[in-house]
Design a protein around this motif. Structure first.
Motif, PDB file in Angstrom:
ATOM      1  N   ASN A 175       0.841  -1.203   0.000  1.00  0.00           N
ATOM      2  CA  ASN A 175       0.000   0.000   0.000  1.00  0.00           C
ATOM      3  C   ASN A 175       0.874   1.249   0.000  1.00  0.00           C
ATOM      4  O   ASN A 175       0.623   2.200   0.718  1.00  0.00           O
TER       5      ASN A 175
ATOM      6  N   GLN B 144      -4.318   5.427  -7.094  1.00  0.00           N
ATOM      7  CA  GLN B 144      -5.662   5.582  -6.558  1.00  0.00           C
ATOM      8  C   GLN B 144      -6.136   7.025  -6.689  1.00  0.00           C
ATOM      9  O   GLN B 144      -7.300   7.282  -7.015  1.00  0.00           O
TER      10      GLN B 144
ATOM     11  N   TYR C 273      -0.759  -3.439 -10.760  1.00  0.00           N
ATOM     12  CA  TYR C 273      -1.990  -3.008 -10.107  1.00  0.00           C
ATOM     13  C   TYR C 273      -2.991  -2.589 -11.176  1.00  0.00           C
ATOM     14  O   TYR C 273      -2.639  -1.870 -12.123  1.00  0.00           O
TER      15      TYR C 273
ATOM     16  N   VAL D 222      -6.208  -0.491 -10.880  1.00  0.00           N
ATOM     17  CA  VAL D 222      -6.919   0.327  -9.894  1.00  0.00           C
ATOM     18  C   VAL D 222      -8.199   0.879 -10.511  1.00  0.00           C
ATOM     19  O   VAL D 222      -8.169   1.513 -11.577  1.00  0.00           O
TER      20      VAL D 222
ATOM     21  N   ASP E 262     -12.999   3.808  -8.000  1.00  0.00           N
ATOM     22  CA  ASP E 262     -13.361   3.956  -6.585  1.00  0.00           C
ATOM     23  C   ASP E 262     -12.202   3.624  -5.648  1.00  0.00           C
ATOM     24  O   ASP E 262     -12.389   3.481  -4.435  1.00  0.00           O
ATOM     25  N   SER E 263     -10.997   3.460  -6.214  1.00  0.00           N
ATOM     26  CA  SER E 263      -9.751   3.192  -5.465  1.00  0.00           C
ATOM     27  C   SER E 263      -9.562   1.746  -5.050  1.00  0.00           C
ATOM     28  O   SER E 263      -8.521   1.398  -4.493  1.00  0.00           O
ATOM     29  N   THR E 264     -10.535   0.872  -5.299  1.00  0.00           N
ATOM     30  CA  THR E 264     -10.288  -0.549  -5.087  1.00  0.00           C
ATOM     31  C   THR E 264      -9.366  -1.038  -6.196  1.00  0.00           C
ATOM     32  O   THR E 264      -9.183  -0.359  -7.211  1.00  0.00           O
ATOM     33  N   TYR E 265      -8.768  -2.206  -6.014  1.00  0.00           N
ATOM     34  CA  TYR E 265      -7.786  -2.650  -7.005  1.00  0.00           C
ATOM     35  C   TYR E 265      -7.648  -4.166  -7.008  1.00  0.00           C
ATOM     36  O   TYR E 265      -8.012  -4.857  -6.052  1.00  0.00           O
ATOM     37  N   LYS E 266      -7.097  -4.657  -8.112  1.00  0.00           N
ATOM     38  CA  LYS E 266      -6.712  -6.058  -8.270  1.00  0.00           C
ATOM     39  C   LYS E 266      -5.209  -6.100  -8.540  1.00  0.00           C
ATOM     40  O   LYS E 266      -4.632  -5.120  -9.018  1.00  0.00           O
TER      41      LYS E 266
END
Length: 258
Positions: free
Chosen positions: A61, A69, A96, A98, A101-105
């Motif tokens: 992170n 993000q 990443y 992203v 909405d700032s979520t990510y895989k």
């Protein structure tokens, strides 16, 4: 969503300097006026392709993910590219993806580049990633993965195959040919984003970022060797029509990936 607008950002990289690279890419993104659903950056876009992981690695992170993000949130668009990450005492060349909405895989590079001894520094990923975004199924991979068609085989009917890369000038013909081949054999859009310039090891990169449609047709002049940003609109109906008409994927071999 019928159309997906992707922005390919081909750029020179500041060697092992995350702050300068993030500023550089932020400036390029800020200049894009057309609608973009997905920004695609090169492999290790914040550092260049470095084996100096002990010095450069970020936590999962870390700074670069937080920057991605912020960009995704500000632009209401997804963004993808790979970063040097340290997790559980191991180093990864980690992509990443992203979301706005700032979520990510995440996807960890599966084929580490033995010629550069990447395998001695970075731990290979074990699983392929399929992202579902705005009605599109996307398979993002990293550089050397391009040489291994089994890993990219379209067994799940994805719509877009992405390669982020630091692919050198000496082997750029292979990059051009293999990107086109991956599009044709998988009946998919295939986008590849490479860097330009010289790295800290004096390797030269000449870009050739490209997008091919499901029949292998280049969607713009793919031999550009300087920095550029290109927004391309991918048409889902065109993809579906080609697949329904030709039905090549229906005849594919059945197998699983170990």
């Amino acid at each position: 969503m019928k159309n997906l607008n992707i922005a390919l950002i081909q750029a020179d990289l500041y060697w092992e300097n995350s702050n300068q690279n993030l500023e550089h890419f932020a400036e390029k993104i800020a200049k894009i006026n057309s609608k973009v659903d997905l920004f695609i950056l090169p492999e290790m876009f914040s550092t260049g392709f470095s084996m100096n992981a002990e010095k450069l690695a970020e936590p999962p992170n870390g700074l670069t993910l937080k920057w991605m993000q912020r960009i995704a949130n500000e632009k209401s668009a997804a963004i993808t590219g790979s970063v040097i990450i340290e997790e559980d005492g191991k180093y990864f060349n980690r992509l990443y993806f992203v979301f706005p909405d700032s979520t990510y895989k995440v996807y960890d590079k599966h084929h580490t580049f033995t010629l550069a001894k990447e395998n001695e520094t970075y731990t290979a990923g074990k699983e392929r990633l399929i992202v579902e975004y705005k009605g599109w199924k996307i398979c993002p991979l990293i550089c050397y993965d391009l040489r291994f068609p089994v890993w990219a085989r379209n067994t799940v009917d994805y719509d877009l195959l992405i390669y982020v890369a630091n692919w050198p000038k000496t082997r750029i013909q292979a990059w051009d040919i293999l990107l086109q081949a991956r599009a044709i054999e998988n009946m998919t859009y295939c986008a590849g984003v490479n860097r330009t310039g010289l790295d800290g090891n004096n390797y030269e990169y000449t870009g050739h970022s490209a997008v091919y449609d499901s029949l292998g047709q280049a969607m713009f002049d793919h031999e550009l060797e300087t920095e550029f940003t290109k927004v391309i609109s991918l048409d889902k109906d065109h993809l579906t029509e080609s697949r329904d008409k030709l039905k090549f994927l229906q005849d594919r071999d059945k197998f699983t990936l170990d």
